[in-house]
Design an enzyme around this catalytic site. Structure first.
Site, PDB file in Angstrom:
ATOM      1  N   HIS A  73     -25.089  -0.111 -12.873  1.00 41.63           N
ATOM      2  CA  HIS A  73     -24.488  -1.278 -13.533  1.00 41.63           C
ATOM      3  C   HIS A  73     -25.124  -2.498 -12.884  1.00 41.63           C
ATOM      4  O   HIS A  73     -24.621  -3.051 -11.917  1.00 41.63           O
ATOM      5  CB  HIS A  73     -22.966  -1.273 -13.333  1.00 41.63           C
ATOM      6  CG  HIS A  73     -22.293  -2.538 -13.798  1.00 41.63           C
ATOM      7  ND1 HIS A  73     -22.422  -3.019 -15.076  1.00 41.63           N
ATOM      8  CD2 HIS A  73     -21.496  -3.418 -13.143  1.00 41.63           C
ATOM      9  CE1 HIS A  73     -21.723  -4.139 -15.192  1.00 41.63           C
ATOM     10  NE2 HIS A  73     -21.156  -4.406 -14.030  1.00 41.63           N
ATOM     11  N   HIS A 117     -23.339   4.051 -32.030  1.00 38.50           N
ATOM     12  CA  HIS A 117     -23.203   4.961 -30.896  1.00 38.50           C
ATOM     13  C   HIS A 117     -24.468   4.847 -30.047  1.00 38.50           C
ATOM     14  O   HIS A 117     -25.548   5.278 -30.461  1.00 38.50           O
ATOM     15  CB  HIS A 117     -22.985   6.388 -31.389  1.00 38.50           C
ATOM     16  CG  HIS A 117     -21.835   6.487 -32.346  1.00 38.50           C
ATOM     17  ND1 HIS A 117     -20.525   6.485 -31.931  1.00 38.50           N
ATOM     18  CD2 HIS A 117     -21.809   6.531 -33.707  1.00 38.50           C
ATOM     19  CE1 HIS A 117     -19.727   6.539 -32.986  1.00 38.50           C
ATOM     20  NE2 HIS A 117     -20.487   6.563 -34.078  1.00 38.50           N
ATOM     21  N   TYR A 177       0.819  -1.212   0.000  1.00 46.14           N
ATOM     22  CA  TYR A 177       0.000   0.000   0.000  1.00 46.14           C
ATOM     23  C   TYR A 177       0.854   1.263   0.000  1.00 46.14           C
ATOM     24  O   TYR A 177       0.466   2.291  -0.567  1.00 46.14           O
ATOM     25  CB  TYR A 177      -0.970  -0.005   1.179  1.00 46.14           C
ATOM     26  CG  TYR A 177      -2.164  -0.903   0.944  1.00 46.14           C
ATOM     27  CD1 TYR A 177      -3.175  -0.526   0.072  1.00 46.14           C
ATOM     28  CD2 TYR A 177      -2.267  -2.141   1.578  1.00 46.14           C
ATOM     29  CE1 TYR A 177      -4.268  -1.351  -0.169  1.00 46.14           C
ATOM     30  CE2 TYR A 177      -3.355  -2.974   1.350  1.00 46.14           C
ATOM     31  CZ  TYR A 177      -4.347  -2.574   0.475  1.00 46.14           C
ATOM     32  OH  TYR A 177      -5.423  -3.394   0.235  1.00 46.14           O
ATOM     33  N   ALA A 184     -15.416  -9.495  -2.853  1.00 40.21           N
ATOM     34  CA  ALA A 184     -15.975 -10.839  -2.989  1.00 40.21           C
ATOM     35  C   ALA A 184     -16.634 -10.953  -4.356  1.00 40.21           C
ATOM     36  O   ALA A 184     -17.336 -10.036  -4.791  1.00 40.21           O
ATOM     37  CB  ALA A 184     -16.993 -11.095  -1.886  1.00 40.21           C
ATOM     38  N   ALA A 215     -20.768  -1.240 -24.088  1.00 37.52           N
ATOM     39  CA  ALA A 215     -20.022  -1.982 -25.111  1.00 37.52           C
ATOM     40  C   ALA A 215     -20.802  -3.217 -25.558  1.00 37.52           C
ATOM     41  O   ALA A 215     -20.855  -3.535 -26.758  1.00 37.52           O
ATOM     42  CB  ALA A 215     -18.657  -2.383 -24.568  1.00 37.52           C
ATOM     43  N   ALA A 228     -14.903  -3.018  -8.552  1.00 39.74           N
ATOM     44  CA  ALA A 228     -15.523  -4.046  -7.710  1.00 39.74           C
ATOM     45  C   ALA A 228     -17.027  -3.795  -7.614  1.00 39.74           C
ATOM     46  O   ALA A 228     -17.482  -2.648  -7.619  1.00 39.74           O
ATOM     47  CB  ALA A 228     -14.894  -4.041  -6.329  1.00 39.74           C
TER      48      ALA A 228
END
EC number: 1.1.1.27
Length: 327
Positions: A179, A172, A69, A84, A154, A123
């Site tokens: 999401h 387009h 880190y 996860a 996409a 994530a």
């Protein structure tokens, strides 16, 4: 970072299927000059760094290593794929609480290193975890970005391209919203080489209205289909992340569908991160691109945002998350 910086450094946190596929995409596409990989399984990061370095003679010089880190302190971009994984039968939103805990721990350590670049979150649930990264980091909203609906858009473009027989790069069209299950297609602005999709279909009759509905459902549910077949999705999102990374590191001012902060761009949509097109460059989000939505699309955007906002509010009502929020 500055737009003229030559040595560009990326730190990847999370060396699972998505993370390692993303690292491979960076190597094969000659993106960045330095890549550090962080994961709780140190030997995995060491092995991947060594394996990836063996591809450099075929691509371009790059420093690749198992990172800590503390290595984030001078990075231009930190990409978060740690979390996860989504299991068969599980929605992205089912992952919230366990991945919020992982996100809190990871972001806290990155910020403690002195990192002052851009966060790119992948994530899941990505909209919620992009918001939590913003909250836990205290960073400006422009420097915390989620992959959002980049992969969904996409998939949408490719599905339309396959149906009408053109290159997907000439289509387009955007998916906006979460999401996930409440995302929606922006049909009102879809076009093929500048020709509105509605007009294209009238002229060419490649697909009927039911076919369009079925096409969208296949796009929305693509992750479930892939997870049921092979256990996880990773190649598509890895390449989407590489595209976003290139836009940031090369200061492209590219318009990409991302998870960006909402503060009234759309009526009734505030204090959350959600998928919409945005201009992105070396300093993060330059500004969102507010596509004018028709009434039906706006209602879907509002419903999607409400679902995310309810989850965010419930999560940050808990002391373990609220107590470390900086924004």
């Amino acid at each position: 970072m500055t737009a003229t910086k030559q040595h560009k450094k990326v730190i990847l946190v999370g060396d699972g299927a998505v993370g390692s596929s993303y690292a491979f995409a960076l190597v094969t596409q000659n993106i960045a000059q330095e890549l550090g990989i962080i994961d709780i399984f140190k030997e995995k990061t060491q092995g991947d760094a060594e394996d990836l370095s063996h591809a450099l003679a075929f691509t371009s010089p790059k420093k690749i290593y198992a990172a800590e880190y503390s290595d984030c302190h001078d990075a231009d971009l930190v990409v978060l794929t740690a979390g996860a994984p989504q299991k068969p039968g599980e929605t992205r939103l089912d992952l919230v609480e366990k991945n919020l805990r992982i996100n809190k721990e990871v972001v806290t350590q990155i910020v403690a290193s002195g990192f002052n670049g851009i966060f790119l979150v992948a994530a899941n649930p990505v909209d919620v975890l992009t918001y939590s990264t913003w909250k836990f980091s205290g960073f400006p909203k422009e420097r915390v970005i989620g992959s959002g609906t980049s992969l969904d858009s996409a998939r949408f473009r490719q599905a339309l391209a396959d149906k009408i027989g053109v290159d997907a790069r000439s289509v387009h069209a955007y998916i906006m919203g979460e999401h996930g299950d409440s995302e929606f297609a922006v049909w009102s602005h879809a076009n093929v080489a500048g020709v509105k999709l509605e007009q294209w279909l009238q002229d060419n009759r490649d697909i009927d209205e039911q076919g369009l509905i079925d096409l969208f459902v296949s796009v929305r549910d693509a992750a479930y289909s892939i997870i049921n077949k092979k256990g996880a999705t990773f190649y598509g999102i890895a390449v989407a992340l590489a595209r976003i990374t290139k836009a940031i590191l090369d200061d492209e001012n590219a318009v990409l569908p991302l998870s960006v902060f909402q503060e009234g761009q759309y009526e009734g949509v505030e204090d959350c991160y959600i998928g919409q097109p945005a201009i992105v460059g070396a300093y993060g989000v330059v500004r969102p691109v507010n596509i004018p939505l028709n009434d039906a699309e706006l209602q879907k955007m509002q419903a999607s945002a409400k679902q995310l906002k309810d989850i965010i509010d419930e999560a940050f009502a808990k002391e373990e998350f609220a107590s470390v929020a900086k924004n």
